[in-house]
Design an enzyme around this catalytic site. Structure first.
Site, PDB file in Angstrom:
ATOM      1  N   HIS A 119       1.107   9.308  -2.946  1.00 30.29           N
ATOM      2  CA  HIS A 119       1.745   7.995  -2.821  1.00 30.29           C
ATOM      3  C   HIS A 119       0.825   6.815  -3.125  1.00 30.29           C
ATOM      4  O   HIS A 119       1.317   5.803  -3.634  1.00 30.29           O
ATOM      5  CB  HIS A 119       2.416   7.842  -1.440  1.00 30.29           C
ATOM      6  CG  HIS A 119       1.489   7.482  -0.329  1.00 30.29           C
ATOM      7  ND1 HIS A 119       0.898   8.424   0.494  1.00 30.29           N
ATOM      8  CD2 HIS A 119       1.037   6.276   0.115  1.00 30.29           C
ATOM      9  CE1 HIS A 119       0.155   7.820   1.380  1.00 30.29           C
ATOM     10  NE2 HIS A 119       0.203   6.524   1.179  1.00 30.29           N
ATOM     11  N   HIS A 169       0.810  -1.227   0.000  1.00 33.12           N
ATOM     12  CA  HIS A 169       0.000   0.000   0.000  1.00 33.12           C
ATOM     13  C   HIS A 169       0.842   1.276   0.000  1.00 33.12           C
ATOM     14  O   HIS A 169       0.448   2.285  -0.591  1.00 33.12           O
ATOM     15  CB  HIS A 169      -0.984   0.000   1.184  1.00 33.12           C
ATOM     16  CG  HIS A 169      -0.378   0.380   2.501  1.00 33.12           C
ATOM     17  ND1 HIS A 169       0.490  -0.440   3.198  1.00 33.12           N
ATOM     18  CD2 HIS A 169      -0.511   1.503   3.258  1.00 33.12           C
ATOM     19  CE1 HIS A 169       0.857   0.149   4.317  1.00 33.12           C
ATOM     20  NE2 HIS A 169       0.277   1.328   4.386  1.00 33.12           N
ATOM     21  N   ASP A 170       1.996   1.247   0.644  1.00 32.49           N
ATOM     22  CA  ASP A 170       2.842   2.448   0.735  1.00 32.49           C
ATOM     23  C   ASP A 170       4.124   2.329  -0.079  1.00 32.49           C
ATOM     24  O   ASP A 170       5.042   3.144   0.101  1.00 32.49           O
ATOM     25  CB  ASP A 170       3.216   2.733   2.196  1.00 32.49           C
ATOM     26  CG  ASP A 170       2.162   3.556   2.930  1.00 32.49           C
ATOM     27  OD1 ASP A 170       1.196   3.994   2.284  1.00 32.49           O
ATOM     28  OD2 ASP A 170       2.321   3.758   4.148  1.00 32.49           O
ATOM     29  N   LYS A 221       5.865   5.308  -1.650  1.00 32.12           N
ATOM     30  CA  LYS A 221       6.684   6.268  -0.896  1.00 32.12           C
ATOM     31  C   LYS A 221       8.155   6.166  -1.259  1.00 32.12           C
ATOM     32  O   LYS A 221       8.940   7.040  -0.877  1.00 32.12           O
ATOM     33  CB  LYS A 221       6.480   6.071   0.610  1.00 32.12           C
ATOM     34  CG  LYS A 221       5.118   6.562   1.081  1.00 32.12           C
ATOM     35  CD  LYS A 221       4.971   6.449   2.588  1.00 32.12           C
ATOM     36  CE  LYS A 221       3.621   6.994   3.042  1.00 32.12           C
ATOM     37  NZ  LYS A 221       3.432   6.862   4.506  1.00 32.12           N
ATOM     38  N   ASP A 227      -3.848   0.443   8.873  1.00 34.11           N
ATOM     39  CA  ASP A 227      -2.806   1.422   8.566  1.00 34.11           C
ATOM     40  C   ASP A 227      -2.814   2.544   9.596  1.00 34.11           C
ATOM     41  O   ASP A 227      -1.763   2.962  10.096  1.00 34.11           O
ATOM     42  CB  ASP A 227      -3.053   1.979   7.163  1.00 34.11           C
ATOM     43  CG  ASP A 227      -2.002   2.977   6.696  1.00 34.11           C
ATOM     44  OD1 ASP A 227      -0.846   2.874   7.122  1.00 34.11           O
ATOM     45  OD2 ASP A 227      -2.345   3.859   5.882  1.00 34.11           O
ATOM     46  N   HIS A 245      -6.602   3.257  -0.340  1.00 32.80           N
ATOM     47  CA  HIS A 245      -6.461   3.054   1.105  1.00 32.80           C
ATOM     48  C   HIS A 245      -6.506   4.341   1.924  1.00 32.80           C
ATOM     49  O   HIS A 245      -6.489   4.281   3.159  1.00 32.80           O
ATOM     50  CB  HIS A 245      -5.192   2.248   1.420  1.00 32.80           C
ATOM     51  CG  HIS A 245      -3.905   3.000   1.300  1.00 32.80           C
ATOM     52  ND1 HIS A 245      -3.194   3.081   0.111  1.00 32.80           N
ATOM     53  CD2 HIS A 245      -3.171   3.698   2.214  1.00 32.80           C
ATOM     54  CE1 HIS A 245      -2.104   3.792   0.310  1.00 32.80           C
ATOM     55  NE2 HIS A 245      -2.057   4.188   1.579  1.00 32.80           N
ATOM     56  N   HIS A 246      -6.603   5.507   1.275  1.00 33.60           N
ATOM     57  CA  HIS A 246      -6.820   6.759   2.002  1.00 33.60           C
ATOM     58  C   HIS A 246      -8.166   7.400   1.662  1.00 33.60           C
ATOM     59  O   HIS A 246      -8.396   8.569   2.004  1.00 33.60           O
ATOM     60  CB  HIS A 246      -5.682   7.751   1.742  1.00 33.60           C
ATOM     61  CG  HIS A 246      -4.470   7.509   2.587  1.00 33.60           C
ATOM     62  ND1 HIS A 246      -4.463   7.676   3.955  1.00 33.60           N
ATOM     63  CD2 HIS A 246      -3.225   7.085   2.264  1.00 33.60           C
ATOM     64  CE1 HIS A 246      -3.275   7.374   4.431  1.00 33.60           C
ATOM     65  NE2 HIS A 246      -2.499   7.010   3.422  1.00 33.60           N
TER      66      HIS A 246
END
Length: 215
Positions: free
Chosen positions: A94, A65-66, A69, A150, A121-122
Site C-alpha cells: 500500500h 500515506h494510506d 489502501k 501512524d 512510512h513503513h
C-alpha cells in the site's frame, strides 16, 4: 500559499479533497485514520523543530500515506483474523500504491516533496521495514514522523481484529521499539508532547480542515 522555504499551490486543497473523497467512499475508517495521522504528523513535525513548509509537507504526507489502501480489498483491510502470506504482501504494497496515486501531481515541487514520506512510512530504523529496507537516518524525516503517529493511531483505535489500546500501553510499545523501529528522538518528542495535544480539540471536523478550501 508560500513561505521562504517553498510554495504550496492554491489548488493543493482541492486536489486533496478530490483524492480523499474517493477514499472516504470506499473506506471511511481508513479515511478518518488518514485525517488524524495528517494532523498529528504536522504537530510532531512542529514540535521536532521543522519549519512551517516542512510541517505542511508532513501534514499532507500523513493525509495521503494510506490512500493506496483504496486498492486493497476490504476483505483484507477489515479481516478479523491474521492475514495469510498473499494478503500480507498485498497489504505491504500500500505505500507504493499511495505514492503512485499522488505521483501525477508531483509536477509541482510541493507534491513531489510528499512522495518520500508516503512511500517510506513503513521503513524501520533497523532496516527491516518496507518497501525499500532503508536504514536509520537514510529514511526520510517525514517518513519517520509518520511512522510514529501512524503507529500510535493504529494501536489506540479499535479495529476489526482488536480493541483499541490505552495510551500507557501504546507509549510503552513506542519506547520498547525506539531505535529499532522508530527514530528515538521523535519518540521522545512525541511522548513529551502528546498529552498536550490531547487537550486540544481533536475531532474529525478538525482533521478535515486540511482538505477544505478555507484551511
Amino acid at each position: 500559499m508560500s513561505s521562504s522555504w517553498g510554495d504550496i499551490p492554491a489548488w493543493a486543497y482541492e486536489a486533496a479533497q478530490a483524492l480523499m473523497q474517493s477514499l472516504k467512499v470506499v473506506d471511511p475508517v481508513t479515511y478518518a485514520h488518514c485525517c488524524r495521522v495528517g494532523e498529528m504528523a504536522r504537530k510532531l513535525a512542529r514540535d521536532a523543530g521543522l519549519n512551517e513548509y516542512e510541517q505542511k509537507v508532513a501534514e499532507f504526507s500523513g493525509l495521503f500515506h494510506d490512500i493506496g489502501k483504496i486498492g486493497v480489498p476490504q476483505s483484507i483491510i477489515a479481516k478479523p483474523g491474521k492475514l495469510d502470506e498473499a494478503e500480507h504482501l498485498m497489504m505491504q504494497n500500500h505505500p507504493v500504491m499511495s505514492e503512485q496515486i499522488v505521483e501525477p501531481l508531483a509536477k509541482h515541487d510541493f507534491f513531489a516533496a510528499l512522495l518520500p514520506g508516503i512511500r517510506g512510512h513503513h521503513e524501520r530504523m533497523d532496516g527491516a521495514g518496507y518497501p525499500d529496507k532503508i536504514l536509520g537516518e537514510d529514511i526520510p524525516m517525514v517518513a519517520r514522523i509518520i511512522l510514529v503517529v501512524d503507529t500510535y493511531d493504529a494501536m489506540s483505535q479499535t479495529r476489526a481484529y482488536r480493541k483499541g489500546l490505552p495510551d500507557d500501553v501504546v507509549y510503552a510499545e513506542l519506547k520498547r521499539c525506539s531505535g529499532t523501529q522508530f527514530d528515538p528522538r521523535l519518540v521522545q518528542v512525541f511522548l513529551q508532547a502528546h498529552e498536550g495535544w490531547k487537550k486540544q480539540t481533536n475531532d474529525l471536523e478538525t482533521f478535515e480542515r486540511i482538505i477544505k478550501k478555507t484551511a
